[in-house]
Design a protein around this motif. Structure first.
Motif, mmCIF file in Angstrom:
data_model
loop_
_atom_site.group_PDB
_atom_site.id
_atom_site.type_symbol
_atom_site.label_atom_id
_atom_site.label_comp_id
_atom_site.label_asym_id
_atom_site.label_seq_id
_atom_site.Cartn_x
_atom_site.Cartn_y
_atom_site.Cartn_z
ATOM 1 N N TYR A 135 -5.242 -21.323 -15.633
ATOM 2 C CA TYR A 135 -5.886 -20.385 -14.327
ATOM 3 C C TYR A 135 -7.290 -20.679 -14.390
ATOM 4 O O TYR A 135 -7.760 -19.762 -14.222
ATOM 5 C CB TYR A 135 -5.281 -18.923 -14.939
ATOM 6 N N LEU A 136 -7.705 -21.827 -14.967
ATOM 7 C CA LEU A 136 -8.912 -22.266 -14.767
ATOM 8 C C LEU A 136 -9.601 -22.072 -13.466
ATOM 9 O O LEU A 136 -10.807 -21.535 -13.064
ATOM 10 C CB LEU A 136 -9.496 -23.621 -15.129
ATOM 11 N N LYS A 137 -8.696 -22.181 -12.201
ATOM 12 C CA LYS A 137 -9.286 -21.619 -10.957
ATOM 13 C C LYS A 137 -9.778 -20.671 -10.599
ATOM 14 O O LYS A 137 -10.308 -20.143 -9.547
ATOM 15 C CB LYS A 137 -8.182 -22.195 -10.135
ATOM 16 N N PHE A 138 -9.348 -19.568 -11.543
ATOM 17 C CA PHE A 138 -9.740 -18.142 -11.319
ATOM 18 C C PHE A 138 -10.833 -17.572 -12.306
ATOM 19 O O PHE A 138 -11.147 -16.472 -12.102
ATOM 20 C CB PHE A 138 -8.505 -17.129 -11.592
ATOM 21 N N LYS A 139 -11.420 -18.612 -12.984
ATOM 22 C CA LYS A 139 -12.457 -18.151 -13.919
ATOM 23 C C LYS A 139 -13.571 -17.558 -13.089
ATOM 24 O O LYS A 139 -13.907 -17.740 -11.990
ATOM 25 C CB LYS A 139 -13.245 -19.724 -14.402
ATOM 26 N N GLY A 140 -14.166 -16.590 -13.642
ATOM 27 C CA GLY A 140 -15.166 -15.590 -13.142
ATOM 28 C C GLY A 140 -14.771 -14.362 -12.385
ATOM 29 O O GLY A 140 -15.397 -13.598 -11.915
ATOM 30 N N ARG A 141 -13.462 -14.346 -11.937
ATOM 31 C CA ARG A 141 -12.729 -13.148 -11.466
ATOM 32 C C ARG A 141 -12.941 -11.954 -11.965
ATOM 33 O O ARG A 141 -12.806 -11.934 -13.320
ATOM 34 C CB ARG A 141 -11.281 -13.645 -10.955
ATOM 35 N N LYS A 142 -13.272 -10.721 -11.600
ATOM 36 C CA LYS A 142 -13.360 -9.625 -12.334
ATOM 37 C C LYS A 142 -12.452 -8.590 -11.569
ATOM 38 O O LYS A 142 -12.415 -7.462 -12.313
ATOM 39 C CB LYS A 142 -14.841 -9.155 -12.021
ATOM 40 N N GLU A 143 -11.871 -8.699 -10.627
ATOM 41 C CA GLU A 143 -10.814 -7.628 -9.961
ATOM 42 C C GLU A 143 -9.741 -7.531 -10.987
ATOM 43 O O GLU A 143 -9.372 -8.350 -11.811
ATOM 44 C CB GLU A 143 -10.447 -7.947 -8.589
ATOM 45 N N ALA A 144 -8.829 -6.426 -10.698
ATOM 46 C CA ALA A 144 -7.891 -6.143 -11.722
ATOM 47 C C ALA A 144 -6.562 -7.222 -11.448
ATOM 48 O O ALA A 144 -5.959 -7.485 -12.271
ATOM 49 C CB ALA A 144 -7.384 -4.671 -11.424
ATOM 50 N N TYR A 145 -6.568 -7.556 -10.185
ATOM 51 C CA TYR A 145 -5.397 -8.450 -9.825
ATOM 52 C C TYR A 145 -5.868 -9.365 -8.785
ATOM 53 O O TYR A 145 -6.601 -9.050 -7.710
ATOM 54 C CB TYR A 145 -4.075 -8.034 -9.568
ATOM 55 N N THR A 146 -5.138 -10.438 -8.179
ATOM 56 C CA THR A 146 -5.263 -11.164 -6.834
ATOM 57 C C THR A 146 -3.730 -11.619 -6.571
ATOM 58 O O THR A 146 -2.886 -12.102 -7.276
ATOM 59 C CB THR A 146 -6.216 -12.472 -7.078
ATOM 60 N N LEU A 147 -3.589 -11.640 -5.209
ATOM 61 C CA LEU A 147 -2.442 -12.163 -4.788
ATOM 62 C C LEU A 147 -2.788 -13.650 -4.606
ATOM 63 O O LEU A 147 -3.871 -14.155 -4.468
ATOM 64 C CB LEU A 147 -2.287 -11.836 -3.133
ATOM 65 N N THR A 148 -1.734 -14.614 -4.976
ATOM 66 C CA THR A 148 -2.019 -16.004 -4.888
ATOM 67 C C THR A 148 -0.895 -16.692 -4.309
ATOM 68 O O THR A 148 0.298 -16.521 -4.508
ATOM 69 C CB THR A 148 -2.138 -16.547 -6.396
ATOM 70 N N ASN A 149 -1.342 -17.693 -3.540
ATOM 71 C CA ASN A 149 -0.227 -18.755 -3.020
ATOM 72 C C ASN A 149 -0.060 -19.881 -3.887
ATOM 73 O O ASN A 149 0.677 -20.799 -3.600
ATOM 74 C CB ASN A 149 -0.507 -19.103 -1.659
ATOM 75 N N ARG A 150 -0.802 -19.989 -5.055
ATOM 76 C CA ARG A 150 -0.526 -21.097 -5.837
ATOM 77 C C ARG A 150 0.516 -20.998 -6.852
ATOM 78 O O ARG A 150 0.845 -19.833 -6.977
ATOM 79 C CB ARG A 150 -2.126 -21.472 -6.603
ATOM 80 N N SER A 151 0.721 -22.008 -7.532
ATOM 81 C CA SER A 151 1.993 -22.048 -8.636
ATOM 82 C C SER A 151 1.517 -21.030 -9.720
ATOM 83 O O SER A 151 0.306 -21.197 -10.278
ATOM 84 C CB SER A 151 2.451 -23.259 -8.827
ATOM 85 N N LEU A 152 2.535 -20.251 -10.296
ATOM 86 C CA LEU A 152 2.114 -19.525 -11.450
ATOM 87 C C LEU A 152 2.693 -20.362 -12.506
ATOM 88 O O LEU A 152 3.724 -21.165 -12.491
ATOM 89 C CB LEU A 152 2.906 -18.118 -11.451
ATOM 90 N N SER A 153 1.939 -20.250 -13.965
ATOM 91 C CA SER A 153 2.608 -20.663 -15.074
ATOM 92 C C SER A 153 3.569 -19.748 -15.479
ATOM 93 O O SER A 153 3.463 -18.427 -15.393
ATOM 94 C CB SER A 153 1.402 -21.178 -16.150
ATOM 95 N N PHE A 154 4.529 -20.199 -16.536
ATOM 96 C CA PHE A 154 5.295 -19.373 -17.249
ATOM 97 C C PHE A 154 4.721 -18.792 -18.634
ATOM 98 O O PHE A 154 5.388 -18.435 -19.377
ATOM 99 C CB PHE A 154 6.768 -19.942 -17.529
ATOM 100 N N CYS A 155 3.411 -18.987 -18.699
ATOM 101 C CA CYS A 155 2.790 -18.821 -20.042
ATOM 102 C C CYS A 155 2.970 -17.279 -20.374
ATOM 103 O O CYS A 155 3.510 -17.027 -21.352
ATOM 104 C CB CYS A 155 1.332 -18.753 -20.146
ATOM 105 N N CYS A 156 2.894 -16.416 -19.203
ATOM 106 C CA CYS A 156 3.441 -14.920 -19.617
ATOM 107 C C CYS A 156 3.671 -14.341 -18.097
ATOM 108 O O CYS A 156 2.538 -13.790 -17.562
ATOM 109 C CB CYS A 156 2.348 -14.212 -20.372
ATOM 110 N N THR A 157 4.836 -14.536 -17.564
ATOM 111 C CA THR A 157 5.021 -14.251 -16.122
ATOM 112 C C THR A 157 6.407 -13.385 -16.169
ATOM 113 O O THR A 157 7.302 -13.633 -16.715
ATOM 114 C CB THR A 157 5.509 -15.480 -15.504
ATOM 115 N N LEU A 158 6.099 -12.153 -15.497
ATOM 116 C CA LEU A 158 7.355 -11.354 -14.974
ATOM 117 C C LEU A 158 8.106 -12.000 -13.470
ATOM 118 O O LEU A 158 7.184 -12.242 -12.666
ATOM 119 C CB LEU A 158 6.946 -9.862 -14.896
ATOM 120 N N MET A 159 9.179 -11.927 -13.640
ATOM 121 C CA MET A 159 10.260 -12.163 -12.215
ATOM 122 C C MET A 159 10.846 -10.821 -12.095
ATOM 123 O O MET A 159 11.555 -10.457 -12.838
ATOM 124 C CB MET A 159 10.909 -13.348 -12.546
ATOM 125 N N THR A 160 10.572 -10.315 -10.875
ATOM 126 C CA THR A 160 11.231 -9.193 -10.403
ATOM 127 C C THR A 160 12.741 -9.293 -10.054
ATOM 128 O O THR A 160 13.439 -10.411 -9.740
ATOM 129 C CB THR A 160 10.778 -8.677 -9.136
#
Length: 235
Positions: A135-160
């Motif tokens: 997730y280096l592309k998000f480096k420096g972000r300070k908000e609690a969360y973000t919506l993303t259209n990029r691929s997520l990694s399975f490092c630690c990910t919830l599927m609903t």
């Protein structure tokens, strides 16, 4: 709040045991399953001992398939069926990740509030708490969360559950090795939204579950030689 949490394992037992210990400290009621994908005898013995001591389900894939590892598609298919039967989210935690006691409660709380979610990933950080791969592309972000259209990694990910019931993992291309990119794109294609939580960081020992991938940075020529000649790392 409840969830099924899974960790696929292929050797790398030291990191794996640290992952397991961290998960067992969670403040959420979990059904925790470790999938052993044809690891060596030492790893299998250590996992068997850990399962008895810490109380989690160990599935040795050698007992249910003759297909050589990686068998990520089989792991995901089995875990998806379990989650749907129990009607609870599925969380994947890779064996080179250490979660915090409140990681899962944050993921599950966000899931309850953000009803359009398909996948919710915890941002990964290094030992200094800085955002790291993948997730280096998000480096420096300070908000609690973000919506993303990029691929997520399975490092630690919830599927609903709504997403899990909309797409069967039995449809995954079995010629591939890893499915985080495929599945996260499918979530978006089905009109779900994928999120990254910056307020739920997890420690990621990048490629600790597959040490050979370190070659990508230390010896790129050798990495790509193995990737193409041995058919490794098919995404």
């Amino acid at each position: 709040m409840k969830a099924i949490v899974i960790t696929p394992v292929k050797n790398a037992i030291e990191n794996t045991l640290q992952t397991i210990a961290a998960i067992k400290q969670s403040d959420v009621a979990l059904e925790y399953i470790v999938y052993n994908d044809f690891s060596n005898a030492e790893t299998k013995a250590a996992l068997t001992k850990s399962a008895a001591e810490l109380g989690f389900e160990l599935v040795n894939l050698e007992d249910i398939t003759d297909t050589p590892s990686p068998n990520y598609n089989l792991v995901l298919e089995d875990a998806q069926k379990r989650a749907i039967v129990k009607n609870i989210p599925l969380i994947v935690v890779e064996s080179d990740v250490e979660v915090k006691p409140d990681t899962f409660s944050k993921l599950l709380d966000f899931n309850e509030k953000q009803t359009d979610s398909g996948m919710i990933g915890a941002v990964t950080v290094d030992e200094k708490g800085e955002i790291n791969f993948p997730y280096l592309k998000f480096k420096g972000r300070k908000e609690a969360y973000t919506l993303t259209n990029r691929s997520l990694s399975f490092c630690c990910t919830l599927m609903t559950i709504p997403f899990l019931t909309s797409y069967s993992f039995s449809e995954l291309d079995r010629s591939k090795d890893w499915y985080d990119t495929i599945i996260s794109k499918k979530s978006i294609a089905l009109n779900f939204r994928n999120y990254i939580l910056f307020n739920a960081p997890v420690y990621h020992k990048a490629h600790g579950s597959r040490p050979w991938k370190q070659l990508k940075y230390t010896n790129p020529w050798k990495y790509y030689w193995q990737k193409f000649t041995k058919g490794r790392d098919k995404i």
